[in-house]
Enzyme design. Structure first.
Site, PDB file in Angstrom:
ATOM      1  N   CYS A 294       0.809  -1.230   0.000  1.00 19.06           N
ATOM      2  CA  CYS A 294       0.000   0.000   0.000  1.00 19.06           C
ATOM      3  C   CYS A 294       0.836   1.272   0.000  1.00 19.06           C
ATOM      4  O   CYS A 294       0.287   2.374  -0.097  1.00 19.06           O
ATOM      5  CB  CYS A 294      -0.953  -0.020   1.176  1.00 19.06           C
ATOM      6  SG  CYS A 294      -1.858  -1.572   1.261  1.00 19.06           S
TER       7      CYS A 294
ATOM      8  N   HIS B 287      -2.797   8.102   6.189  1.00 17.47           N
ATOM      9  CA  HIS B 287      -2.991   6.821   5.506  1.00 17.47           C
ATOM     10  C   HIS B 287      -4.424   6.380   5.811  1.00 17.47           C
ATOM     11  O   HIS B 287      -5.152   5.997   4.922  1.00 17.47           O
ATOM     12  CB  HIS B 287      -1.946   5.813   5.982  1.00 17.47           C
ATOM     13  CG  HIS B 287      -2.008   4.503   5.252  1.00 17.47           C
ATOM     14  ND1 HIS B 287      -1.958   4.432   3.882  1.00 17.47           N
ATOM     15  CD2 HIS B 287      -2.145   3.223   5.699  1.00 17.47           C
ATOM     16  CE1 HIS B 287      -2.049   3.156   3.514  1.00 17.47           C
ATOM     17  NE2 HIS B 287      -2.176   2.410   4.587  1.00 17.47           N
TER      18      HIS B 287
ATOM     19  N   HIS C 179      -9.620   2.480  -0.280  1.00 15.01           N
ATOM     20  CA  HIS C 179      -8.179   2.250  -0.281  1.00 15.01           C
ATOM     21  C   HIS C 179      -7.789   1.748  -1.668  1.00 15.01           C
ATOM     22  O   HIS C 179      -8.130   0.628  -2.043  1.00 15.01           O
ATOM     23  CB  HIS C 179      -7.818   1.236   0.792  1.00 15.01           C
ATOM     24  CG  HIS C 179      -6.342   1.129   1.035  1.00 15.01           C
ATOM     25  ND1 HIS C 179      -5.408   1.735   0.222  1.00 15.01           N
ATOM     26  CD2 HIS C 179      -5.641   0.490   2.011  1.00 15.01           C
ATOM     27  CE1 HIS C 179      -4.194   1.464   0.672  1.00 15.01           C
ATOM     28  NE2 HIS C 179      -4.306   0.714   1.760  1.00 15.01           N
TER      29      HIS C 179
END
Lengths: 87, 354, 399
Positions: free
Chosen positions: C160, C293, C328
């Site tokens: 990620c 994040h 995400h």
């Protein structure tokens, strides 16, 4: 119950690919996580899949994991309580 | 700025792990797929950690550990890996189960271990290395990109040493698919006479080679990594020649000053034409060794070539088992590695004696 | 090595918009992009919301003028990277050494999945054109070839944090005088592989995600692509318009704690943010906004929050997770959020963190829940943390 515990030990070793561990090495009440067999959170997820695959039991809340997966005996007890009435 | 190759660790289709002597014997493989010669990993990796590791993870971690042990470095300042395919076995397991079980009752481990950063992350985890950690996944440039990143980290002063590796595996599935693309030879073949065929296709290879690069010399360094360049999709052979010529002139050397050329000839009659043409122009009269009969073809095979070059420089001479063309000097002090992957990804690596 | 690196262009596509202005409009109007699957075919379509780009593969292919449909991951990349280059409007680009540094997590998996349906029962079956672009690097090459960039092309995959690292690496290639212009960022399309993978980890929220909420239940997966165009001082001097800002700080660290989970104290996150501040030569109080994040999982948000508490306390910058809009987007998230960070600087706005109702009890700060306009935004910190402990932070600063 004894057979269920025995089966579970074999299944846990296979599912988690435990190296150099035999069913008799795992005590019925031995803690599975951290200080005991040294399992971790990924193993907990694997055990959830094991319960679903082998016993058709869905542990929907991952937070129940630590309680249910404390030892082989607690898993067996959980299976007894939750298994569909076909055995 | 000089960068030093302090140590290497390599698991390959040859007996390269554990430093048994440089290619004391060459392992012959028959068929179009080379398998790595693997050690007993339990000597290098904790059994509690090994149980989740697929073959490429074990290969990568073990090669990295051997490299660090040889370097006498416990925790490197940075870890950079290059892998084109990543963890194919775990990817294949999760994908197959997902399709077969119609997205039901899937277990997490194969998915977790399938990400391309798994090996780099596992090494960091085992070493408790909080430093820079990067992973390049760009086909035939994966290892070269990782190496460039490592070189820049050292030049920038961000790290005094960097663990850098290139690794890829072949699985039954990947071999079946890549075979359908016509990448591999259809006739029976041995890696030892790979280059004697005038046919299409090559042989599948795999491996994991790691290096500890450092900005300061020690008494035990293998070699100096002088320079690296890559070029993508050259339009024709002239453009390839220009890139090579400008790389050499950038290093202020001419081809006659190269003691040994290590090329990526892979037995495919079309792809090998590039090397043959260059040997009549920019590489004229340069003594040559071809490394892919040893390790097979795979996108990060240049890591194997760098391992080979580092070890030849360290010993100063070619192992007798290794075939070569041309007149190799008594002491080999400068090696150029030139590889191309499918005539798309070209790379040049220059290394020299310390 | 410390020469400035300027941001001269940007491009984005995500569930909240097919280009920059649509994304900005949605961010300003609090329009989130998650919902029931329209394009991804999964047995989980009724239970797991996703944040899909609102264009079919046919529409993407047509918009790009391609002769055939290729991996959605590549097409998203092409759309955003092309917009970024057009946005930068660098005259005589061919005079400069130009690179394309992209990122993704599973390459052309969207097509490989289709291939496997036929291939698994019979290894002779399955169309090879569905698997030919499987590798991560191939996705980048399709986009690089489309853009005509050939001087340097590579791909990063650190889960990620992938595209934060591609921006970071691109900046270093400029600082080391290897390239003059870099298009950097990342892309990822939704795939069944990742959806099911995250589902096995039991970290997908069955409702729209609630990052940094006490009752957060996990993340929603999204898709998209985001790229910035970075240029050297030399190129910046010949641009027709002033660059938006500079990339002043960056750092990459590893948590080295667990394969998937973050350490309780967020060691990796702390080191990444601290390193980026040090690189930029900024004190924590200089940061005006943190693009978190903020995935919405129990584990990430507490680790990230704890690291922020340690680094910034007792006075906190404004912050929010734009994953509450886009989901995400994995390998795209660092690039997409870099674009959103630059937009925040340009527009002097701070985005809301949607659906935050109950602040986390462990944390002494609360992300913004409403859009803030006309605020002074000089320095923005963007966080991207991933599996394998790979943590990266970027800082964008007004010139």
């Amino acid at each position: 119950m004894d057979k269920l515990i025995q089966d579970l030990k074999v299944q846990i070793i296979a599912q988690l690919n435990l190296q150099d561990v035999k069913p008799e090495d795992i005590g019925d009440d031995q803690p599975l996580f951290v200080e005991g067999l040294g399992l971790d959170s990924i193993d907990a997820l694997e055990l959830i899949v094991l319960l679903q695959q082998q016993y058709k039991i869905k542990l929907s809340n991952a937070e129940d994991g630590p309680k249910v997966f404390r030892s082989v005996r607690t898993i067996a007890e959980y299976i007894r309580e939750h298994q569909p009435q076909n055995t | 700025m000089k960068l030093y190759i302090r140590a290497t660790g390599n698991i390959s289709p040859q007996k390269t792990f554990g430093h048994p002597g440089l290619l004391a014997e060459i392992v012959e493989h028959s068929g179009n797929r080379l398998y790595c010669v693997e050690p007993d990993y339990k000597a290098f990796i904790d059994v509690k950690q090994i149980r989740r590791m697929s073959r490429i993870i074990k290969m990568g971690v073990a090669a990295a550990m051997e490299c660090l042990q040889e370097a006498g470095v416990e925790v490197p300042d940075a870890i950079v890996t290059g892998t084109a395919y990543g963890c194919l076995e775990d990817t294949g397991i999760f994908l197959s189960k997902m399709v077969e079980q119609q997205e039901e009752l899937l277990a997490p481990t194969a998915f977790i271990q399938s990400t391309h950063n798994t090996v780099g992350a596992q090494i960091a985890l085992m070493l408790h290395c909080n430093g820079y950690n990067n992973v390049f996944v760009h086909r035939g440039f994966s290892f070269e990109s990782a190496l460039l990143d490592a070189m820049l980290l050292l030049k920038e002063g961000e790290a005094a040493n960097v663990l850098v590796g290139g690794l890829d595996e072949t699985t039954d599935t990947s071999h079946a698919i890549l075979s359908r693309f016509g990448l591999y030879k259809k006739e029976p073949v041995s890696n030892l006479n790979l280059l004697a065929q005038s046919t299409k296709g090559t042989i599948a290879g795999e491996g994991a080679a790691f290096f500890l690069l450092a900005s300061q010399p020690t008494a035990n360094d293998f070699a100096v990594l002088e320079a690296l360049t890559t070029f993508y999709k050259p339009a024709n052979i002239q453009e390839t020649e220009q890139h090579i010529a400008s790389f050499l002139s950038g290093q202020s050397i001419v081809s006659s000053e190269i003691d040994l050329l290590i090329t990526g000839r892979n037995g495919d009659m079309e792809e090998d034409k590039v090397y043959s043409k260059l040997e009549q122009s920019v590489f004229d009269k340069v003594p040559t060794v071809n490394y892919k009969p040893l390790c097979g073809e795979y996108p990060t095979s240049s890591a194997f070539a760098l391992w080979l070059a580092s070890n030849i420089i360290q010993s100063g001479s070619l192992p007798p088992s290794l075939e070569h063309t041309g007149n190799v000097p008594g002491k080999i002090k400068r090696i150029l590695i030139y590889n191309h992957f499918q005539n798309t990804h070209h790379s040049l690596l220059l290394i020299s004696a310390c | 090595m410390n020469a400035p690196v300027f941001i001269a262009g940007m491009g984005a596509i995500s569930a909240i918009g097919n280009n920059l202005s649509e994304c900005l409009n949605a961010l300003e109007n609090q329009q989130a992009g998650m919902g029931e699957m329209a394009y991804l075919h999964s047995v989980h379509s009724k239970t797991l919301p996703v944040a899909e780009v609102k264009l079919s593969n046919d529409a993407l292919s047509e918009q790009l003028g391609l002769s055939k449909i290729i991996s959605r991951t590549a097409m998203l990349s092409m759309v955003a990277a092309k917009e970024a280059l057009e946005n930068a409007a660098i005259a005589a680009l061919s005079n400069f050494r130009t690179g394309f540094i992209s990122a993704n997590t599973v390459g052309g998996m969207d097509r490989t999945e289709q291939f496997f349906n036929a291939f698994l029962p019979d290894h002779k079956k399955g169309k090879l054109r569905d698997v030919v672009h499987h590798e991560c690097g191939y996705i980048s090459e399709l986009a690089a070839d489309y853009l005509g960039i050939r001087d340097y092309v590579t791909t990063i995959s650190t889960a990620c944090s992938s595209s934060a690292n591609s921006v970071f690496y691109g900046a270093r290639l400029i600082r080391n005088n290897i390239l003059d212009v870099v298009v950097a960022g990342g892309t990822d399309a939704l795939t069944k592989f990742t959806l099911n993978g995250f589902n096995t980890l039991m970290i997908l929220d069955q409702d729209p995600c609630k990052p940094f909420d006490e009752n957060r239940k996990g993340l929603n997966l999204g898709e998209g692509a985001g790229y910035v165009v970075m240029v050297s001082e030399k190129v910046a001097a010949v641009l027709k318009k002033a660059p938006f800002c500079k990339l002043s700080g960056y750092c990459n660290a590893n948590d080295a704690y667990h394969q998937t989970a973050s350490s309780p104290d967020g060691t990796g996150s702390y080191l990444a943010m601290k390193g980026a501040l040090d690189r930029a030569g900024l004190l924590p109080e200089a940061i005006d906004y943190i693009n978190l994040h903020g995935t919405g999982t129990q584990n990430n948000d507490i680790a990230e929050g704890t690291a922020i508490k340690r680094l910034f306390g007792p006075v906190y910058p404004k912050m929010s997770s734009t994953k509450s809009f886009t989901g995400h987007t994995l390998g795209a998230s660092g690039g997409l959020e870099a674009v959103f960070s630059v937009l925040a600087l340009r527009e002097n706005i701070i985005y809301p963190n949607l659906r935050l109702q109950t602040p986390m009890k462990e944390l002494p700060f609360v992300p913004e829940t409403l859009l803030l306009k006309d605020v002074s935004v000089k320095n923005v910190l963007s966080n991207s943390f991933g599996f394998g402990g790979n943590c990266s932070s970027l800082i964008f600063s007004k010139i």
